[in-house]
Write an enzyme that holds these catalytic residues in place. Structure first.
Site, PDB file in Angstrom:
ATOM      1  N   GLU A 159       1.672   5.869  12.593  1.00  0.00           N
ATOM      2  CA  GLU A 159       0.357   5.434  13.058  1.00  0.00           C
ATOM      3  C   GLU A 159       0.419   4.018  13.624  1.00  0.00           C
ATOM      4  OE1 GLU A 159      -2.649   5.948  10.124  1.00  0.00           O
ATOM      5  OE2 GLU A 159      -4.055   4.628  11.156  1.00  0.00           O
ATOM      6  N   ASP A 160       1.216   3.193  12.956  1.00  0.00           N
ATOM      7  CA  ASP A 160       1.294   1.813  13.400  1.00  0.00           C
ATOM      8  C   ASP A 160       2.322   1.605  14.496  1.00  0.00           C
ATOM      9  OD1 ASP A 160      -0.648   1.264  11.586  1.00  0.00           O
ATOM     10  OD2 ASP A 160       0.743   0.719   9.980  1.00  0.00           O
ATOM     11  N   HIS A 210       3.808   7.109   5.262  1.00  0.00           N
ATOM     12  CA  HIS A 210       2.632   7.744   5.867  1.00  0.00           C
ATOM     13  C   HIS A 210       1.929   6.897   6.918  1.00  0.00           C
ATOM     14  CE1 HIS A 210       0.221   5.533   2.804  1.00  0.00           C
ATOM     15  NE2 HIS A 210      -0.753   5.652   3.676  1.00  0.00           N
ATOM     16  N   HIS A 262       0.798  -1.226   0.000  1.00  0.00           N
ATOM     17  CA  HIS A 262       0.000   0.000   0.000  1.00  0.00           C
ATOM     18  C   HIS A 262       0.840   1.290   0.000  1.00  0.00           C
ATOM     19  CE1 HIS A 262      -2.765   3.102   1.213  1.00  0.00           C
ATOM     20  NE2 HIS A 262      -2.240   3.165   2.403  1.00  0.00           N
ATOM     21  N   ASP A 276      -3.180   8.280  -1.051  1.00  0.00           N
ATOM     22  CA  ASP A 276      -3.465   7.214  -0.077  1.00  0.00           C
ATOM     23  C   ASP A 276      -4.886   6.689  -0.290  1.00  0.00           C
ATOM     24  OD1 ASP A 276      -3.406   5.718   2.412  1.00  0.00           O
ATOM     25  OD2 ASP A 276      -4.455   7.392   3.358  1.00  0.00           O
TER      26      ASP A 276
HETATM   27 MN    MN Z   1      -2.575   4.565   4.100  1.00  0.00          MN
END
Ligand code: MN
Length: 537
Positions: A75-76, A71, A47, A137
């Site tokens: 977040e992860d 990106h 992705h 995205d």
């Molecule tokens: Mn994404």
């Protein structure tokens, strides 16, 4: 799996440093997502790698492409902000921070989505690249939406159609807009999507041969009359856009003449008008169907001549005439002004005294394309500061930064983006872009909050008009100002824009219930100062 090589190959003239930077980002992202899977069961890294490739194809700079790769890393929780900033710079960290969805601990469900969107817009107001990464995205997520659990698909598709496609449209990114809409359509109304696709196919088959003949004929005629270096192609109308038009035309496909339009791309603006003349001499134009978007660009900067002609071989055909430059802008919009080649040119041609930083020049190149928008923001403060986004976008982020709840926020956004727009004129000929059904009160506030707050009366096309007059395309609106005039609570029922509503409420001293009083109030004070100067209170 998209490789680093493929991403680099899609870039236009990357430097050695750019290549090393992209490779470093690629390796980090790959490592960070190791072991993670997409809903499809494929490695997660597919992705971000695909997102980065789209950004490279749009001609974005190395920072933006690397942001596409990274990106989802923070977040992860696989990399810390400190590390990213150290290795890739402040700009990249800012971009991915704006794109990142909020953690689940504080907001839930719809609230979380709205809050993420709000954050995205606020971050975009300082750096437009945030939004471009988000669109790339979303584009890749839409391509793989079939793998997402069913109960989530519709929500994501709706959000794409209602919010992201209109944003791409307002940024002039026509190709992205159509792609997002057509990817979302089958999840919103599968039957309609299938029906429209079949209709388009059938109609295309019917007119294919005739259209090819018209295309050839026009090509020969233009060449014969001395036009050089032009080319023609055929553009198919997007399925979602065709669906909307069919609904307006009572589902009668025979009333739609631009399912397949013929495009003529010529070297210069003068050639556009020459080609138009030759085509009108060759085929009779349908009266009232000619639109000159070169002299009067659409608010998103779109330029072209549109005409509809009667041909012996293909019946009624829409023809779009434009230069290569206009064509690039119609496809890539604001992104086309960020490419390496183009940016240098823009800076030199349009803004010789500007600071030679790549992105501080963006606003000026953008504005030069949309003089109407530029004239709309008259505050001197704003002109001297290196704004990075089109003024309408900054205003949008501002107008919605204070929405009190997620529902209100999303409604406000839809209102500003989703509904049809009207374009009205000031007595001096400046264009003001408003949502359909706007009134003179909306117009006054769109010009300046002070003008709205002291609105005494309005003239539409030279005649005094009441405040509930619904403005139409092309109206010339003149506002009569008086110091003693003040907003009345009744106005709240007459306005269409959230900007006007917000200002009226403020002028009337109506306080809105706020979830986070401290933070919002601070934000309100500081941003009002920047946007409205001394007129704010
Ligand atoms: Mn994404």
């Amino acid at each position: 799996m998209t490789t680093a090589k493929e991403i680099i190959a899609a870039m236009s003239h990357p430097s050695e440093a750019d290549i090393a930077y992209i490779e470093k980002a690629y390796e980090l992202a790959k490592k960070a997502h190791e072991g993670q899977l997409r809903y499809s069961g494929e490695p997660y890294f597919i992705h971000p790698a695909a997102t980065a490739k789209v950004l490279a194809e749009y001609g974005m700079d190395a920072t933006t492409i690397a942001a596409g790769l990274l990106h989802d890393v923070v977040e992860d929780g696989k990399a810390t902000c400190e590390d990213i900033e150290k290795d890739f710079g402040k700009d990249l960290l800012f971009i991915i921070d704006g794109v990142t969805k909020l953690g689940t601990h504080k907001y839930h469900g719809a609230e979380r989505h709205a809050e993420s969107l709000r954050r995205l817009l606020v971050a975009t107001a300082s750096d437009i690249r945030v939004l471009i990464v988000k669109l790339a995205d979303r584009y890749n997520n839409m391509q793989t939406l079939e793998h997402v659990p069913e109960h989530k698909r519709r929500r994501i598709a709706l959000e794409t159609i209602e919010i992201y496609a209109p944003i791409a449209d307002r940024l002039g990114m026509g190709r992205m807009k159509t792609a997002l809409e057509d990817l979302a359509f089958p999840y919103i109304d599968p039957d309609a999507a299938q029906h429209v696709a079949e209709m388009r196919k059938l109609k295309t088959k019917e007119t294919e041969a005739g259209l090819a003949k018209v295309r050839k004929e026009i090509g020969q005629e233009l060449a014969k009359k001395g036009l050089k270096d032009f080319h023609t192609d055929i553009r198919m109308k997007g399925l979602w856009s065709l669906h909307q038009k069919l609904k307006r035309k009572n589902d009668d496909i025979n009333l739609i003449h631009d399912i397949a339009a013929l495009r003529v791309i010529v070297p210069t603006m003068e050639d556009c008008y020459v080609a138009l003349g030759l085509i009108h001499a060759l085929y009779k134009p349908i009266p009232g169907q000619f639109k000159d978007y070169i002299a009067f660009p659409k608010p998103n900067g779109y330029q072209s001549l549109h005409t509809t002609v009667m041909t012996p071989d293909a019946g009624v055909v829409e023809i779009q005439i434009r230069t290569e430059e206009m064509h690039r802008h119609a496809s890539f919009g604001i992104a086309s002004h960020m490419s390496y080649k183009q940016l240098g040119k823009d800076i030199d041609q349009l803004n010789p005294n500007a600071q030679r930083s790549r992105f501080s020049s963006l606003a000026s190149s953008w504005r030069s394309l949309i003089p109407s928008l530029m004239r709309m923001s008259k505050s001197g403060e704003e002109a001297s500061s290196p704004a990075k986004v089109p003024p309408w976008l900054a205003e949008l982020a501002e107008a919605h930064a204070e929405a009190t709840g997620s529902q209100e926020f999303v409604e406000g956004l839809k209102e500003d983006f989703f509904s049809h727009r009207v374009f009205v004129f000031t007595p001096k000929g400046d264009v003001v872009d408003l949502p359909a059904a706007s009134t003179p009160i909306d117009f006054a506030y769109a010009i300046h909050s002070d003008l709205g707050d002291h609105l005494q009366g309005a003239k539409v096309n030279g005649k005094l008009a009441s405040f509930d007059t619904v403005l139409s395309n092309g109206d010339i609106v003149e506002i009569i100002r008086r110091d003693s005039a003040h907003p009345s609570p009744k106005w709240l029922e007459l306005v269409r824009t959230s900007l006007a509503r917000k200002n009226i409420r403020a002028a009337l001293g109506l306080t809105e219930p706020t979830k986070h009083p401290g933070r919002r109030a601070r934000h309100r004070r500081s941003s009002m100062r920047t946007l409205h100067g001394k007129s704010a209170h």
